[in-house]
Design a protein around this motif. Structure first.
Motif, PDB file in Angstrom:
ATOM      1  N   TYR A  54      -1.481  46.485 -16.901  1.00  0.00           N
ATOM      2  CA  TYR A  54      -1.650  45.639 -18.098  1.00  0.00           C
ATOM      3  C   TYR A  54      -0.285  45.117 -18.555  1.00  0.00           C
ATOM      4  CZ  TYR A  54      -3.070  44.488 -22.948  1.00  0.00           C
ATOM      5  OH  TYR A  54      -3.313  43.854 -24.156  1.00  0.00           O
ATOM      6  N   LEU A  55       0.707  46.009 -18.547  1.00  0.00           N
ATOM      7  CA  LEU A  55       2.065  45.595 -18.950  1.00  0.00           C
ATOM      8  C   LEU A  55       2.636  44.564 -17.987  1.00  0.00           C
ATOM      9  CD1 LEU A  55       4.164  48.673 -20.083  1.00  0.00           C
ATOM     10  CD2 LEU A  55       3.491  46.687 -21.414  1.00  0.00           C
ATOM     11  N   GLU A  56       2.333  44.738 -16.692  1.00  0.00           N
ATOM     12  CA  GLU A  56       2.814  43.788 -15.665  1.00  0.00           C
ATOM     13  C   GLU A  56       2.183  42.408 -15.907  1.00  0.00           C
ATOM     14  OE1 GLU A  56       4.934  45.050 -12.889  1.00  0.00           O
ATOM     15  OE2 GLU A  56       5.308  42.884 -13.038  1.00  0.00           O
ATOM     16  N   ALA A  57       0.864  42.407 -16.167  1.00  0.00           N
ATOM     17  CA  ALA A  57       0.167  41.136 -16.410  1.00  0.00           C
ATOM     18  C   ALA A  57       0.684  40.483 -17.693  1.00  0.00           C
ATOM     19  CB  ALA A  57      -1.333  41.388 -16.502  1.00  0.00           C
ATOM     20  N   LEU A  58       0.961  41.306 -18.690  1.00  0.00           N
ATOM     21  CA  LEU A  58       1.476  40.782 -19.959  1.00  0.00           C
ATOM     22  C   LEU A  58       2.872  40.170 -19.756  1.00  0.00           C
ATOM     23  CD1 LEU A  58       0.787  40.668 -23.015  1.00  0.00           C
ATOM     24  CD2 LEU A  58       1.991  42.838 -23.254  1.00  0.00           C
ATOM     25  N   SER A  59       3.707  40.871 -18.996  1.00  0.00           N
ATOM     26  CA  SER A  59       5.060  40.353 -18.741  1.00  0.00           C
ATOM     27  C   SER A  59       4.987  39.015 -18.009  1.00  0.00           C
ATOM     28  CB  SER A  59       5.864  41.342 -17.890  1.00  0.00           C
ATOM     29  OG  SER A  59       6.019  42.552 -18.583  1.00  0.00           O
ATOM     30  N   GLU A  60       4.048  38.909 -17.064  1.00  0.00           N
ATOM     31  CA  GLU A  60       3.899  37.640 -16.321  1.00  0.00           C
ATOM     32  C   GLU A  60       3.416  36.529 -17.253  1.00  0.00           C
ATOM     33  OE1 GLU A  60       1.374  38.609 -13.014  1.00  0.00           O
ATOM     34  OE2 GLU A  60       2.929  39.861 -12.099  1.00  0.00           O
ATOM     35  N   ALA A  61       2.510  36.874 -18.166  1.00  0.00           N
ATOM     36  CA  ALA A  61       2.010  35.870 -19.119  1.00  0.00           C
ATOM     37  C   ALA A  61       3.152  35.396 -20.028  1.00  0.00           C
ATOM     38  CB  ALA A  61       0.865  36.451 -19.939  1.00  0.00           C
ATOM     39  N   TYR A  62       4.015  36.326 -20.425  1.00  0.00           N
ATOM     40  CA  TYR A  62       5.193  35.942 -21.230  1.00  0.00           C
ATOM     41  C   TYR A  62       6.102  35.002 -20.438  1.00  0.00           C
ATOM     42  CZ  TYR A  62       4.760  38.634 -25.546  1.00  0.00           C
ATOM     43  OH  TYR A  62       4.364  39.081 -26.778  1.00  0.00           O
ATOM     44  N   GLU A  63       6.329  35.338 -19.169  1.00  0.00           N
ATOM     45  CA  GLU A  63       7.194  34.490 -18.324  1.00  0.00           C
ATOM     46  C   GLU A  63       6.633  33.068 -18.243  1.00  0.00           C
ATOM     47  OE1 GLU A  63      10.192  34.918 -16.227  1.00  0.00           O
ATOM     48  OE2 GLU A  63      10.362  36.282 -17.910  1.00  0.00           O
ATOM     49  N   ARG A  64       5.318  32.971 -17.991  1.00  0.00           N
ATOM     50  CA  ARG A  64       4.689  31.639 -17.893  1.00  0.00           C
ATOM     51  C   ARG A  64       4.852  30.880 -19.206  1.00  0.00           C
ATOM     52  NH1 ARG A  64       0.710  34.562 -15.159  1.00  0.00           N
ATOM     53  NH2 ARG A  64      -0.615  34.700 -17.006  1.00  0.00           N
ATOM     54  N   HIS A  65       4.641  31.596 -20.303  1.00  0.00           N
ATOM     55  CA  HIS A  65       4.720  30.933 -21.609  1.00  0.00           C
ATOM     56  C   HIS A  65       6.119  30.372 -21.847  1.00  0.00           C
ATOM     57  CE1 HIS A  65       3.536  30.011 -25.693  1.00  0.00           C
ATOM     58  NE2 HIS A  65       4.703  30.479 -26.083  1.00  0.00           N
ATOM     59  N   PHE A  66       7.142  31.174 -21.586  1.00  0.00           N
ATOM     60  CA  PHE A  66       8.494  30.730 -21.931  1.00  0.00           C
ATOM     61  C   PHE A  66       9.074  29.750 -20.910  1.00  0.00           C
ATOM     62  CE2 PHE A  66       8.265  34.256 -25.004  1.00  0.00           C
ATOM     63  CZ  PHE A  66       8.537  33.493 -26.141  1.00  0.00           C
ATOM     64  N   THR A  67       8.461  29.625 -19.752  1.00  0.00           N
ATOM     65  CA  THR A  67       8.915  28.574 -18.827  1.00  0.00           C
ATOM     66  C   THR A  67       8.568  27.199 -19.402  1.00  0.00           C
ATOM     67  OG1 THR A  67       7.966  30.076 -17.202  1.00  0.00           O
ATOM     68  CG2 THR A  67       8.949  28.119 -16.337  1.00  0.00           C
ATOM     69  N   ARG A  68       7.500  27.143 -20.188  1.00  0.00           N
ATOM     70  CA  ARG A  68       7.062  25.838 -20.725  1.00  0.00           C
ATOM     71  C   ARG A  68       7.453  25.656 -22.188  1.00  0.00           C
ATOM     72  NH1 ARG A  68       1.628  27.825 -18.981  1.00  0.00           N
ATOM     73  NH2 ARG A  68       1.496  28.204 -21.194  1.00  0.00           N
TER      74      ARG A  68
END
Ligand SMILES: Nc1ncnc2c1ncn2[C@@H]1O[C@H](COP(=O)(O)OP(=O)(O)O)[C@@H](O)[C@H]1O
Ligand SMILES: Nc1nc2c(ncn2[C@H]2C[C@H](O)[C@@H](COP(=O)(O)O)O2)c(=O)[nH]1
Length: 202
Positions: free
Chosen positions: A148-162
């Motif tokens: 869950y933490l891994e998926a959350l970290s990836e979602a954060y990465e996607r968000h801040f790329t844009r």
């Protein structure tokens, strides 16, 4: 001056928000997650309690951040979250008609909130997040799922790329600003430099 700190669970948001507020003579705007009665239930059964948990967070975040529109910010504000956080979590935990309804609400409310002058995004590897969550010791976070933490970290990465507003990205595992020392001065100096570059001074 309005600064928001973001990053996955345990990255060090509240710790940094407190430090910056104290150094800049600003008001800390901190989320009290314990006020959400659905959160412990969410960790027992994520699918069943995701929508209730999310709508509670959405409303309480909206109410707290709405204050920023309604009165002058004399000494400035340092918040330990960004309104966007709500949609990041929701995108992981909701689906189907609940997601559609949630997104409708989120979009309507987000239009009314001002963006921060600076957002600080804290990144840290999952093992570091898990260790900090353990150290914090909240009972309902005890069985935190690394996936869950891994998926959350990836979602954060996607968000801040844009992300289209002023942003400072910090590797939060490389800086220990949780105790007095040179890392605290370093992080405060970095934030000051970024605020100055974006036309604001702390
Ligand atoms: N930069 C850091 N280095 C080491 N420990 C930290 C750091 N930032 C926070 N911590 C510790 O990690 C735990 C979680 O920090 P917290 O600020 O509550 O994270 P968040 O608000 O992002 O969930 C706390 O025990 C805190 O003392
Ligand atoms: N399902 C959701 N859980 C959330 C949300 N925001 C925070 N949380 C959880 C995650 C942690 O267990 C705790 C504190 O979060 P921090 O990021 O401050 O560590 O609350 C959410 O929107 N949905």
């Amino acid at each position: 001056m309005y600064i928001a700190i973001e990053g996955p669970i345990g990255a060090g948001k509240t710790t940094l928000a407190r430090l910056l507020a104290q150094r800049f003579g600003a008001e800390p705007l901190l989320e009290v997650v314990e006020e959400n009665p659905f959160l412990p239930l969410f960790y027992q059964d994520r699918k069943r309690y995701a929508f209730k948990t999310q709508v509670f967070f959405l409303l309480s975040r909206y109410r707290q951040l709405s204050r920023l529109r309604e009165r002058p910010l004399f000494g400035g504000v340092v918040a330990d979250y960004l309104f966007d956080k709500d949609a990041i979590f929701a995108s992981l935990n909701l689906e189907g008609p609940e997601w559609d309804l949630y997104l409708d609400l989120y979009r309507e409310l987000s239009l009314k909130l001002p963006p921060p002058d600076l957002t600080v995004y804290l990144r840290a590897p999952v093992p570091v997040l898990l260790e900090r969550i353990r150290k914090r010791g909240r009972p309902f976070e005890e069985g935190m799922d690394p996936a869950y933490l891994e998926a959350l970290s990836e979602a954060y990465e996607r968000h801040f790329t844009r992300y289209a507003h002023p942003l400072l990205v910090l590797e939060a595992d490389q800086l220990d600003y949780s105790q007095p020392g040179p890392d605290q001065d370093r992080v405060v100096a970095l934030v000051k430099t970024h605020l100055a570059q974006d036309g604001r001074t702390a």
